[in-house]
Design a protein around this motif. Sequence first.
Motif, PDB file in Angstrom:
ATOM      1  N   ILE A 179      -5.487  58.913  -1.497  1.00 49.24           N
ATOM      2  CA  ILE A 179      -4.581  59.414  -2.552  1.00 49.24           C
ATOM      3  C   ILE A 179      -5.108  60.741  -3.090  1.00 49.24           C
ATOM      4  CG2 ILE A 179      -3.602  58.951  -4.828  1.00 49.24           C
ATOM      5  CD1 ILE A 179      -3.992  55.913  -4.116  1.00 49.24           C
ATOM      6  N   ALA A 180      -6.428  60.807  -3.335  1.00 49.41           N
ATOM      7  CA  ALA A 180      -7.036  62.037  -3.845  1.00 49.41           C
ATOM      8  C   ALA A 180      -6.864  63.172  -2.845  1.00 49.41           C
ATOM      9  CB  ALA A 180      -8.515  61.808  -4.133  1.00 49.41           C
ATOM     10  N   LEU A 181      -7.080  62.882  -1.568  1.00 47.68           N
ATOM     11  CA  LEU A 181      -6.926  63.896  -0.513  1.00 47.68           C
ATOM     12  C   LEU A 181      -5.504  64.433  -0.473  1.00 47.68           C
ATOM     13  CD1 LEU A 181      -8.059  65.426   1.927  1.00 47.68           C
ATOM     14  CD2 LEU A 181      -7.407  63.452   3.347  1.00 47.68           C
ATOM     15  N   ALA A 182      -4.555  63.515  -0.469  1.00 49.92           N
ATOM     16  CA  ALA A 182      -3.144  63.926  -0.437  1.00 49.92           C
ATOM     17  C   ALA A 182      -2.771  64.702  -1.688  1.00 49.92           C
ATOM     18  CB  ALA A 182      -2.255  62.690  -0.294  1.00 49.92           C
ATOM     19  N   GLY A 183      -3.285  64.259  -2.847  1.00 51.27           N
ATOM     20  CA  GLY A 183      -2.982  64.943  -4.112  1.00 51.27           C
ATOM     21  C   GLY A 183      -3.551  66.346  -4.151  1.00 51.27           C
ATOM     22  N   ILE A 184      -4.781  66.508  -3.663  1.00 56.65           N
ATOM     23  CA  ILE A 184      -5.421  67.831  -3.666  1.00 56.65           C
ATOM     24  C   ILE A 184      -4.684  68.800  -2.748  1.00 56.65           C
ATOM     25  CG2 ILE A 184      -7.497  69.093  -2.995  1.00 56.65           C
ATOM     26  CD1 ILE A 184      -9.105  66.614  -3.955  1.00 56.65           C
ATOM     27  N   ILE A 185      -4.373  68.338  -1.541  1.00 59.55           N
ATOM     28  CA  ILE A 185      -3.667  69.202  -0.580  1.00 59.55           C
ATOM     29  C   ILE A 185      -2.300  69.606  -1.127  1.00 59.55           C
ATOM     30  CG2 ILE A 185      -2.587  69.284   1.698  1.00 59.55           C
ATOM     31  CD1 ILE A 185      -4.854  67.437   2.687  1.00 59.55           C
ATOM     32  N   THR A 186      -1.578  68.604  -1.654  1.00 61.81           N
ATOM     33  CA  THR A 186      -0.254  68.881  -2.226  1.00 61.81           C
ATOM     34  C   THR A 186      -0.356  69.819  -3.417  1.00 61.81           C
ATOM     35  OG1 THR A 186       0.509  66.679  -1.564  1.00 61.81           O
ATOM     36  CG2 THR A 186       1.828  67.838  -3.197  1.00 61.81           C
ATOM     37  N   GLY A 187      -1.364  69.574  -4.267  1.00 61.66           N
ATOM     38  CA  GLY A 187      -1.528  70.366  -5.479  1.00 61.66           C
ATOM     39  C   GLY A 187      -1.870  71.815  -5.193  1.00 61.66           C
ATOM     40  N   ILE A 188      -2.806  72.043  -4.271  1.00 59.67           N
ATOM     41  CA  ILE A 188      -3.191  73.421  -3.947  1.00 59.67           C
ATOM     42  C   ILE A 188      -2.032  74.179  -3.316  1.00 59.67           C
ATOM     43  CG2 ILE A 188      -4.673  74.831  -2.475  1.00 59.67           C
ATOM     44  CD1 ILE A 188      -6.884  72.761  -2.906  1.00 59.67           C
ATOM     45  N   SER A 189      -1.331  73.517  -2.411  1.00 60.89           N
ATOM     46  CA  SER A 189      -0.174  74.159  -1.776  1.00 60.89           C
ATOM     47  C   SER A 189       0.891  74.505  -2.802  1.00 60.89           C
ATOM     48  CB  SER A 189       0.421  73.226  -0.707  1.00 60.89           C
ATOM     49  OG  SER A 189      -0.527  72.932   0.293  1.00 60.89           O
ATOM     50  N   ALA A 190       1.156  73.562  -3.699  1.00 59.36           N
ATOM     51  CA  ALA A 190       2.180  73.786  -4.714  1.00 59.36           C
ATOM     52  C   ALA A 190       1.761  74.869  -5.705  1.00 59.36           C
ATOM     53  CB  ALA A 190       2.450  72.481  -5.463  1.00 59.36           C
ATOM     54  N   SER A 191       0.459  74.941  -6.030  1.00 59.90           N
ATOM     55  CA  SER A 191      -0.009  75.956  -6.979  1.00 59.90           C
ATOM     56  C   SER A 191       0.167  77.359  -6.407  1.00 59.90           C
ATOM     57  CB  SER A 191      -1.478  75.723  -7.338  1.00 59.90           C
ATOM     58  OG  SER A 191      -2.324  75.930  -6.226  1.00 59.90           O
ATOM     59  N   LEU A 192      -0.112  77.504  -5.111  1.00 67.89           N
ATOM     60  CA  LEU A 192       0.091  78.806  -4.461  1.00 67.89           C
ATOM     61  C   LEU A 192       1.566  79.176  -4.447  1.00 67.89           C
ATOM     62  CD1 LEU A 192      -2.391  78.439  -1.463  1.00 67.89           C
ATOM     63  CD2 LEU A 192      -2.708  79.805  -3.538  1.00 67.89           C
ATOM     64  N   SER A 193       2.409  78.187  -4.185  1.00 66.90           N
ATOM     65  CA  SER A 193       3.853  78.420  -4.176  1.00 66.90           C
ATOM     66  C   SER A 193       4.357  78.822  -5.556  1.00 66.90           C
ATOM     67  CB  SER A 193       4.576  77.150  -3.708  1.00 66.90           C
ATOM     68  OG  SER A 193       5.982  77.301  -3.805  1.00 66.90           O
ATOM     69  N   MET A 194       3.883  78.125  -6.603  1.00 69.28           N
ATOM     70  CA  MET A 194       4.321  78.428  -7.956  1.00 69.28           C
ATOM     71  C   MET A 194       3.822  79.789  -8.417  1.00 69.28           C
ATOM     72  SD  MET A 194       6.324  76.125  -8.932  1.00 69.28           S
ATOM     73  CE  MET A 194       6.491  76.871 -10.544  1.00 69.28           C
ATOM     74  N   ALA A 195       2.588  80.137  -8.034  1.00 69.21           N
ATOM     75  CA  ALA A 195       2.041  81.441  -8.399  1.00 69.21           C
ATOM     76  C   ALA A 195       2.855  82.556  -7.751  1.00 69.21           C
ATOM     77  CB  ALA A 195       0.579  81.529  -7.978  1.00 69.21           C
ATOM     78  N   ALA A 196       3.207  82.350  -6.494  1.00 72.07           N
ATOM     79  CA  ALA A 196       4.014  83.357  -5.788  1.00 72.07           C
ATOM     80  C   ALA A 196       5.388  83.487  -6.432  1.00 72.07           C
ATOM     81  CB  ALA A 196       4.149  82.974  -4.320  1.00 72.07           C
ATOM     82  N   SER A 197       5.983  82.365  -6.800  1.00 73.69           N
ATOM     83  CA  SER A 197       7.307  82.386  -7.443  1.00 73.69           C
ATOM     84  C   SER A 197       7.259  83.117  -8.787  1.00 73.69           C
ATOM     85  CB  SER A 197       7.812  80.955  -7.655  1.00 73.69           C
ATOM     86  OG  SER A 197       7.997  80.296  -6.431  1.00 73.69           O
ATOM     87  N   GLU A 198       6.190  82.869  -9.563  1.00 73.03           N
ATOM     88  CA  GLU A 198       6.048  83.538 -10.860  1.00 73.03           C
ATOM     89  C   GLU A 198       5.838  85.041 -10.669  1.00 73.03           C
ATOM     90  OE1 GLU A 198       5.439  83.775 -15.182  1.00 73.03           O
ATOM     91  OE2 GLU A 198       6.735  82.835 -13.677  1.00 73.03           O
ATOM     92  N   PHE A 199       5.082  85.416  -9.655  1.00 74.46           N
ATOM     93  CA  PHE A 199       4.861  86.837  -9.365  1.00 74.46           C
ATOM     94  C   PHE A 199       6.181  87.536  -9.064  1.00 74.46           C
ATOM     95  CE2 PHE A 199       4.210  90.327  -6.403  1.00 74.46           C
ATOM     96  CZ  PHE A 199       3.208  91.071  -7.030  1.00 74.46           C
ATOM     97  N   LEU A 200       6.959  86.940  -8.173  1.00 74.88           N
ATOM     98  CA  LEU A 200       8.243  87.536  -7.784  1.00 74.88           C
ATOM     99  C   LEU A 200       9.223  87.553  -8.944  1.00 74.88           C
ATOM    100  CD1 LEU A 200       8.627  85.921  -4.240  1.00 74.88           C
ATOM    101  CD2 LEU A 200       7.989  88.302  -4.778  1.00 74.88           C
ATOM    102  N   SER A 201       9.231  86.467  -9.731  1.00 74.44           N
ATOM    103  CA  SER A 201      10.139  86.379 -10.866  1.00 74.44           C
ATOM    104  C   SER A 201       9.821  87.445 -11.916  1.00 74.44           C
ATOM    105  CB  SER A 201      10.054  84.985 -11.500  1.00 74.44           C
ATOM    106  OG  SER A 201      10.830  84.915 -12.672  1.00 74.44           O
ATOM    107  N   THR A 202       8.522  87.584 -12.256  1.00 71.95           N
ATOM    108  CA  THR A 202       8.112  88.578 -13.255  1.00 71.95           C
ATOM    109  C   THR A 202       8.351  89.989 -12.746  1.00 71.95           C
ATOM    110  OG1 THR A 202       6.386  87.053 -14.009  1.00 71.95           O
ATOM    111  CG2 THR A 202       6.199  89.340 -14.710  1.00 71.95           C
TER     112      THR A 202
END
Length: 306
Positions: A179-202
């Motif tokens: 569960i921790a492995l899946a959560g970490i992988i999902t979380g890091i991937s999602a954080s990069l995606s959200m950061a990119a979205s915020e960059f483009l949006s701003t």
Amino acid sequence: MRKVEEEMTIMNMAPHLLKALKRFQANESMGYEVYRRLSEDPRLSFDNAETLRKIAEHEKTHVEIFAKYLGPEVSKPSRIERMLLRSRILGFTFTLKRMEMIQARVMSKAIRQELIQVIPELDFIFQEEDMIDMDLLSLLDEERLVYVSSIVLGLNDALVELSGAIAGFTFAMRNNRLIALAGIITGISASLSMAASEFLSTRADGNHSKKTPGKAALITGIAYVLTVSLMVLPYILLPEDQYLISLAIMLGVVISVIAVFSFYVSVTRAESFKKQFGVMAAISLSVAFASFVIGIMVKNALGIEI
């Protein structure tokens, strides 16, 4: 003659009123010192420094009125230093608005009315406390508050998306390490995606936004990663078979993060804490519960045993 009248006023004052008055004087004296010292910070913009100087002048007037009746109040240096330290960590907008909120609660409306009957000058002080100072505080323009929306984006998405995903993983995998492995992988991937979205949006907002695209993206990503780390931590620390306990702790972490951040936002933006907390908590827990159920259904439908 005037001095004698003021001394007689204090001598004849009911003990509970005198106690409330002294406490209020102490808070006003501390407030004056805090506002004055913050206004002298060379890092502040001219407008922010000027606003803080105006409030300090109001507080100074209040302190002088109190001194006529109670004598001078010497603020404890430790209290002032704590407030200044808090302003450096949490921001001066949050610290000052919180300080004013606490001062407003020092005395009930009934106590205030009793005091005004004894000392009519206090009516002026109470009106300024309730209206003028809070209006001036709303003029403060702190840089970190410009990026609150970026923090909200990172926190909200992590809390809603990852709480649901981890809840689903919990019953699909039933093993803390997986569960921790899946959560970490999902979380890091999602954080990069959200950061990119915020960059483009701003960046798309251009001159309409006070935020810098790179800084906004970085703050969103950091907020996301920190939130995910807290949520995954129970699954890392507890034994592999204690996934239900880990899930309960994770949900407790979600509620705690929502409560802390909702409180911060409610103070800085003068909004309702209950409303802010209620909406975020309801959404996050609803998604987590739905994902929890989906995880069980998918696992049973596919006949997977882990």
